[in-house]
Design a protein around this motif. Structure first.
Motif, mmCIF file in Angstrom:
data_model
loop_
_atom_site.group_PDB
_atom_site.id
_atom_site.type_symbol
_atom_site.label_atom_id
_atom_site.label_comp_id
_atom_site.label_asym_id
_atom_site.label_seq_id
_atom_site.Cartn_x
_atom_site.Cartn_y
_atom_site.Cartn_z
ATOM 1 N N ASN A 142 0.826 -1.202 0.000
ATOM 2 C CA ASN A 142 0.000 0.000 0.000
ATOM 3 C C ASN A 142 0.861 1.254 0.000
ATOM 4 N N PHE A 143 1.946 1.234 0.759
ATOM 5 C CA PHE A 143 2.843 2.390 0.839
ATOM 6 C C PHE A 143 3.494 2.667 -0.521
ATOM 7 N N VAL A 144 3.997 1.627 -1.160
ATOM 8 C CA VAL A 144 4.651 1.798 -2.463
ATOM 9 C C VAL A 144 3.652 2.311 -3.500
ATOM 10 N N LEU A 145 2.458 1.740 -3.518
ATOM 11 C CA LEU A 145 1.444 2.194 -4.470
ATOM 12 C C LEU A 145 1.051 3.648 -4.208
ATOM 13 N N MET A 146 0.952 4.020 -2.935
ATOM 14 C CA MET A 146 0.603 5.395 -2.597
ATOM 15 C C MET A 146 1.703 6.364 -3.027
ATOM 16 N N MET A 147 2.953 5.980 -2.816
ATOM 17 C CA MET A 147 4.071 6.854 -3.193
ATOM 18 C C MET A 147 4.161 7.016 -4.711
ATOM 19 N N LYS A 148 3.763 5.972 -5.457
ATOM 20 C CA LYS A 148 3.770 6.051 -6.915
ATOM 21 C C LYS A 148 2.555 6.793 -7.450
ATOM 22 N N ARG A 205 5.475 10.810 5.439
ATOM 23 C CA ARG A 205 5.131 9.434 5.064
ATOM 24 C C ARG A 205 6.324 8.509 5.273
ATOM 25 N N ILE A 206 7.501 8.996 4.915
ATOM 26 C CA ILE A 206 8.713 8.197 5.117
ATOM 27 C C ILE A 206 9.014 8.055 6.604
ATOM 28 N N VAL A 207 8.755 9.103 7.377
ATOM 29 C CA VAL A 207 8.914 9.006 8.836
ATOM 30 C C VAL A 207 7.982 7.923 9.378
#
Length: 147
Positions: free
Chosen positions: A23-29, A100-102
């Motif tokens: 989910n995080f990777v998809l959100m960042m993309k 988000r990275i934090v």
């Protein structure tokens, strides 16, 4: 039965982390797949199953480790709560990439710290309140491994 539920519990934790990372990777993309029904509902189902298995493991545990009675069990519970809050920060609350990275780093840290507590047998038997220095050493060792 205890070992089956324990392994189910560990599998659920792994699945929540895998779904979080996806989910995080998809959100960042910026992908539209973030709105996939499995990615929206799946973590909530897994968290519910996690709580059910947690309650079972706490009630029938062979070492009589109970949250709010034993420091080890309380730390595991607190670690899970902070892990979930970190995921929420990374996926929902954060408005900037930095936050988000934090949230991502915090979630990974708290998952690792909580997992490490699971293997800290000397803390299970003594309890956190009796061996605070061992807990501090454990935290320092975790930070050293991460950095």
């Amino acid at each position: 039965m205890y070992m089956i539920v324990k392994h189910l519990h560990l599998t659920i934790i792994t699945l929540t982390f895998v779904l979080f990372i996806i989910n995080f990777v998809l959100m960042m993309k910026g992908s539209d797949k973030v709105n996939n029904k499995l990615l929206k509902i799946g973590p909530h189902i897994l968290y519910t199953l996690f709580v059910v298995t947690f309650i079972y493991l706490v009630t029938v545990n062979p070492l009589n480790l109970y949250p709010f009675v034993n420091g080890w069990a309380s730390s595991k519970l607190a670690g899970f709560v902070i892990y979930v809050l970190s995921i929420t920060l990374a996926l929902k609350w954060a408005k900037t990439t930095l936050w988000r990275i934090v949230g991502l780093i915090s979630a990974i840290f708290w998952l690792a710290m909580t997992a490490r507590l699971g293997f800290a047998d000397h803390l299970k038997s003594k309890g956190m309140s009796e061996d605070v220095n061992a807990y501090i050493d454990l935290g320092q060792a975790m930070l050293a491994n991460i950095c």
